[in-house]
Design a protein around this motif. Sequence first.
Motif, short mmCIF file in Angstrom:
data_model
loop_
_atom_site.label_atom_id
_atom_site.label_comp_id
_atom_site.label_asym_id
_atom_site.label_seq_id
_atom_site.Cartn_x
_atom_site.Cartn_y
_atom_site.Cartn_z
N SER A 125 50.32 -4.29 63.14
CA SER A 125 50.69 -5.68 62.85
C SER A 125 51.73 -6.20 63.82
O SER A 125 51.65 -7.33 64.33
CB SER A 125 51.20 -5.79 61.41
OG SER A 125 50.20 -5.47 60.48
N ALA A 126 52.73 -5.37 64.11
CA ALA A 126 53.80 -5.79 65.03
C ALA A 126 53.28 -6.03 66.44
O ALA A 126 53.80 -6.90 67.16
CB ALA A 126 54.90 -4.72 65.05
N ALA A 127 52.23 -5.28 66.80
CA ALA A 127 51.66 -5.45 68.15
C ALA A 127 50.66 -6.59 68.22
O ALA A 127 50.09 -6.85 69.29
CB ALA A 127 51.00 -4.15 68.59
N GLY A 128 50.39 -7.24 67.09
CA GLY A 128 49.51 -8.40 67.09
C GLY A 128 48.03 -8.09 66.92
O GLY A 128 47.19 -8.97 67.10
N PHE A 129 47.70 -6.85 66.56
CA PHE A 129 46.29 -6.51 66.33
C PHE A 129 45.85 -7.02 64.96
O PHE A 129 46.56 -6.86 63.96
CB PHE A 129 46.08 -4.99 66.39
CG PHE A 129 46.04 -4.43 67.78
CD1 PHE A 129 44.87 -4.47 68.53
CD2 PHE A 129 47.18 -3.89 68.35
CE1 PHE A 129 44.84 -3.96 69.82
CE2 PHE A 129 47.16 -3.38 69.65
CZ PHE A 129 45.98 -3.42 70.38
N ALA A 151 43.12 -3.04 76.67
CA ALA A 151 43.31 -3.25 75.23
C ALA A 151 43.18 -1.94 74.46
O ALA A 151 43.95 -1.67 73.53
CB ALA A 151 42.30 -4.28 74.72
N LEU A 152 42.21 -1.13 74.83
CA LEU A 152 42.02 0.15 74.13
C LEU A 152 43.23 1.06 74.37
O LEU A 152 43.71 1.73 73.44
CB LEU A 152 40.74 0.83 74.61
CG LEU A 152 40.43 2.20 73.98
CD1 LEU A 152 40.34 2.08 72.47
CD2 LEU A 152 39.14 2.77 74.57
N ARG A 153 43.76 1.05 75.62
CA ARG A 153 44.93 1.87 75.91
C ARG A 153 46.13 1.40 75.07
O ARG A 153 46.89 2.22 74.53
CB ARG A 153 45.27 1.78 77.39
CG ARG A 153 46.48 2.65 77.77
CD ARG A 153 46.86 2.48 79.24
NE ARG A 153 47.25 1.10 79.52
CZ ARG A 153 46.62 0.29 80.36
NH1 ARG A 153 45.56 0.72 81.02
NH2 ARG A 153 47.05 -0.95 80.56
N ASP A 154 46.29 0.10 74.91
CA ASP A 154 47.39 -0.44 74.11
C ASP A 154 47.28 0.03 72.67
O ASP A 154 48.30 0.37 72.04
CB ASP A 154 47.37 -1.97 74.15
CG ASP A 154 47.70 -2.52 75.53
OD1 ASP A 154 48.23 -1.75 76.36
OD2 ASP A 154 47.41 -3.72 75.76
N PHE A 155 46.06 0.03 72.17
CA PHE A 155 45.87 0.50 70.79
C PHE A 155 46.19 1.98 70.67
O PHE A 155 46.90 2.41 69.75
CB PHE A 155 44.43 0.22 70.34
CG PHE A 155 44.02 1.04 69.15
CD1 PHE A 155 44.54 0.79 67.90
CD2 PHE A 155 43.13 2.12 69.30
CE1 PHE A 155 44.18 1.58 66.80
CE2 PHE A 155 42.78 2.89 68.22
CZ PHE A 155 43.30 2.63 66.97
#
Length: 415
Positions: free
Chosen positions: A395-399, A345-349
């Motif tokens: 927002s687009a990534a769903g966070f 999750a952190l890498r995705d962010f």
Amino acid sequence: MEPFAPSVRQAAVAIRSLFDATPLQRNDFLSARYGADIWLKREDLTPVRSYKLRGAFNAMRKHMRGRSGADAHFVCASAGNHAQGVAFACRHFGARGTIFMPVTTPRQKIDKTRVFGGDCVEIVLTGDYFDQTLAAAQEFCAQQGAQFLPPFDSPDVIEGQATVAMEMLDQLGRAPDLVVLPVGGGGLSSGVSKYLREQAPETRLAFAEPLGGASLQGALETGQPVTLPAVDGFVDGAAVARIGALPFAELRRFAPSDVHLAPENRICITMLEMLNTEGVVLEPAGALAIDVLQDLDDIQGKTVVCVCSGGNFDFERLPDVKERAQRFAGLKRYFVLRLPQRPGALRDFLQLLGPDDDISRFEYLKKSARNFGSILLGVESTAPENLTALTERLSAAGFAFRDITLDDILSELLV
């Protein structure tokens, strides 16, 4: 009405025993930016780094006519520039001074006041808030029979501050089109206004107040001095809840539109620009007049004088000034980010950050989170649009996140 200018000139002659006239300097940087002839009246270059010495000295001088310094006892309540001016003048006259300061006054200001006053001055720390300090000083005056020196609501103080205008006209050699004045309690602005009304009636005046301390604008809108329900203390040299009665008697002829309000965080940008570009150290109140130049739409081609009222800036405040400036410019934003508690999750962010985005704060707010963890996130970038684009990608990534940059309560609690 008795002319004001002759008494101001007498005060200026007397003040020369303390210091030479402060410089009036043309500023090429500001002149080029605004397409005008911009001059700075450098009150930050008096011996106490503010104009307050003028009024304190003049009030003492008048009170002591025919008396020796050893017979005089002066009292004031102040946490800043007024205290330093009174202390310096007490030492000059050899008069006794008792200066009441709040217990919360920074050590730097206490030490500077003690240095300026030397053996002539006693500093009394009392009260958590200024109103308590003021009440203690006035009670002490009544008990001791001492002379209280108000910071602005005094004709002699106003007369002393008006020497700024006399010097300015003498140095410029002509009347400027516009003078921009910072306003706190109104001593400086009313003194300069009164002098120019006699000596340069064609000169227009504009007034600068901090957004969180607009006591003059409030008084002009109401028709009489009003007490603001709350004051933002950041611009400590001008954060006054109520304009002085005597200053307002002179300033009441102006319109509310003559007063321009400077947001506290925007003033920080001006302070940093003057420091980094011009090498000029200004306290927040000292930068007020320069800051509101951007709000004046009719100064192109005009001769404009900005009064820089003080330079008593504690460099320990510099990180806070930079932080405020970045926030106002949109170059730094704070978020509360809900981060899924899963591998990757952190890498995705992190992959959503732009090439110019820099994480300045990353702190878990709840250490025991199982499914999602709330994170205080601070991000800096080189342009405001970069951070806007980041929020769109989040927002687009769903966070899930909340921007708390302009939320005063949450920012105070978390940042």
